[in-house]
Design an enzyme around this catalytic site. Structure first.
Site, PDB file in Angstrom:
ATOM      1  N   GLY A  12      69.872  -9.672  -4.399  1.00 48.90           N
ATOM      2  CA  GLY A  12      70.457  -8.027  -4.530  1.00 48.90           C
ATOM      3  C   GLY A  12      72.193  -9.441  -4.920  1.00 48.90           C
ATOM      4  N   VAL A  64      62.990  -8.115  -7.609  1.00 50.88           N
ATOM      5  CA  VAL A  64      61.830  -8.003  -6.091  1.00 50.88           C
ATOM      6  C   VAL A  64      60.320  -7.284  -6.449  1.00 50.88           C
ATOM      7  CG1 VAL A  64      64.024  -9.427  -5.711  1.00 50.88           C
ATOM      8  CG2 VAL A  64      62.951  -6.498  -4.868  1.00 50.88           C
ATOM      9  N   ASN A  90      68.231  -9.787   0.379  1.00 52.32           N
ATOM     10  CA  ASN A  90      69.140  -9.288   0.415  1.00 52.32           C
ATOM     11  C   ASN A  90      68.696  -7.860  -0.356  1.00 52.32           C
ATOM     12  OD1 ASN A  90      72.270  -7.113   1.430  1.00 52.32           O
ATOM     13  ND2 ASN A  90      72.519  -8.147  -1.403  1.00 52.32           N
ATOM     14  N   SER A 145      68.584  -3.053   8.778  1.00 57.60           N
ATOM     15  CA  SER A 145      69.420  -1.888   8.523  1.00 57.60           C
ATOM     16  C   SER A 145      69.090  -1.257  10.354  1.00 57.60           C
ATOM     17  CB  SER A 145      69.661  -0.563   8.150  1.00 57.60           C
ATOM     18  OG  SER A 145      70.819   0.667   8.223  1.00 57.60           O
ATOM     19  N   TYR A 158      63.960   6.036   3.683  1.00 56.50           N
ATOM     20  CA  TYR A 158      64.753   4.471   3.479  1.00 56.50           C
ATOM     21  C   TYR A 158      65.130   4.140   4.906  1.00 56.50           C
ATOM     22  CZ  TYR A 158      69.369   0.866   3.664  1.00 56.50           C
ATOM     23  OH  TYR A 158      69.981   0.295   4.494  1.00 56.50           O
ATOM     24  N   LYS A 162      63.489   0.397   6.117  1.00 54.11           N
ATOM     25  CA  LYS A 162      63.944  -0.708   6.726  1.00 54.11           C
ATOM     26  C   LYS A 162      63.087  -1.291   8.069  1.00 54.11           C
ATOM     27  CE  LYS A 162      67.583  -1.578   3.782  1.00 54.11           C
ATOM     28  NZ  LYS A 162      67.354  -3.225   3.573  1.00 54.11           N
TER      29      LYS A 162
END
Length: 246
Positions: A12, A64, A90, A145, A158, A162
């Protein structure tokens, strides 16, 4: 520790934190492989800036979440530059879904976010590990995160993805030691394109942060580079959030 002529793969790497990290590594003399999946224009522009400043860089496409594409990407980098010394994991995606709206979280969304955010980082670490081991001073930084710490974020999947990244970081630190160090970072809000169209929400968040600011990507890039260089650190998740989770 010098980055001069060290080969670094940044996933990324054409936008946001990845772009800032790629540019900073280029400034420090590293050879940068800038991975992208959809942001070809941005990745090529990042490579162009590195080269214009006298550095060496390559833009390379791979999803990825697909192991075959990751392995092919790693082989392309090794053929071009001889090895891989460092990996910056990333690449991440999200979906904006109200945290309480459980019915909106489809199987497709789970598969997509876990595929890129978690499996993608594992794929890259596994494919790069044989080359990172060769110099016995390899290092990986996984970008997590604060959502993975607090359980809150742009969506429930999400935040969960993380949290899994943080767990993956610690597990990889165990299994890849002593030749490869693995650390993670947990940024809070960062001024990237994810905030486009949400500027009012960002300004509101600033007023609730102890440092009353949002981090620019360049500051996160500085931390990533510092972790790559730190020979005594592994298995740690470093929070950088302007006091958000204090």
């Amino acid at each position: 520790m010098s980055f001069y002529n060290k080969v670094v793969l940044v996933t990324g790497g054409g936008t946001g934190i990845g772009r800032a990290t790629s540019l900073l590594l280029g400034e420090k003399g590293a050879v940068v492989a800038v991975n992208y999946s959809r942001s070809a224009v941005e990745a090529e522009e990042t490579v162009r800036e590195i080269k214009q400043a006298g550095g060496r860089a390559l833009a390379i496409r791979a999803d990825v979440s697909r192991d075959d594409e990751v392995r092919d990407m790693v082989q392309q980098v090794v053929r071009q530059f001889g090895t891989i010394d460092y990996l910056v994991n990333n690449a991440s995606i999200t979906r904006y879904i109200a945290m309480k709206d459980l019915e909106a979280v489809t199987e497709e969304i789970w598969d997509e976010l876990l595929g890129v955010n978690v499996k993608g980082m594992f794929n890259c670490a596994r494919a790069a590990a044989p080359y990172l081991r060769e110099g016995k001073q390899g290092a990986i930084v996984n970008v997590g995160s604060v959502a993975g710490t607090t359980g809150k974020g742009s969506s429930l999947p999400y935040a969960v993805s993380k949290a899994a990244v943080h767990g993956l970081t610690k597990s990889l630190a165990h299994v890849l030691a002593p030749e490869i160090r693995v650390c993670g970072i947990a940024p809070g809000a960062v001024a990237t394109r994810w905030w486009e169209g949400k500027e009012e929400q960002m300004r509101s968040l600033i007023t609730h942060l102890p440092l009353e600011r949002i981090s620019p990507p360049e500051e996160i890039a500085q931390l990533i580079c510092a972790l790559l260089e730190q020979p005594s650190l592994t298995g740690q998740i470093i929070t950088v959030d302007n006091g958000q989770t204090m």
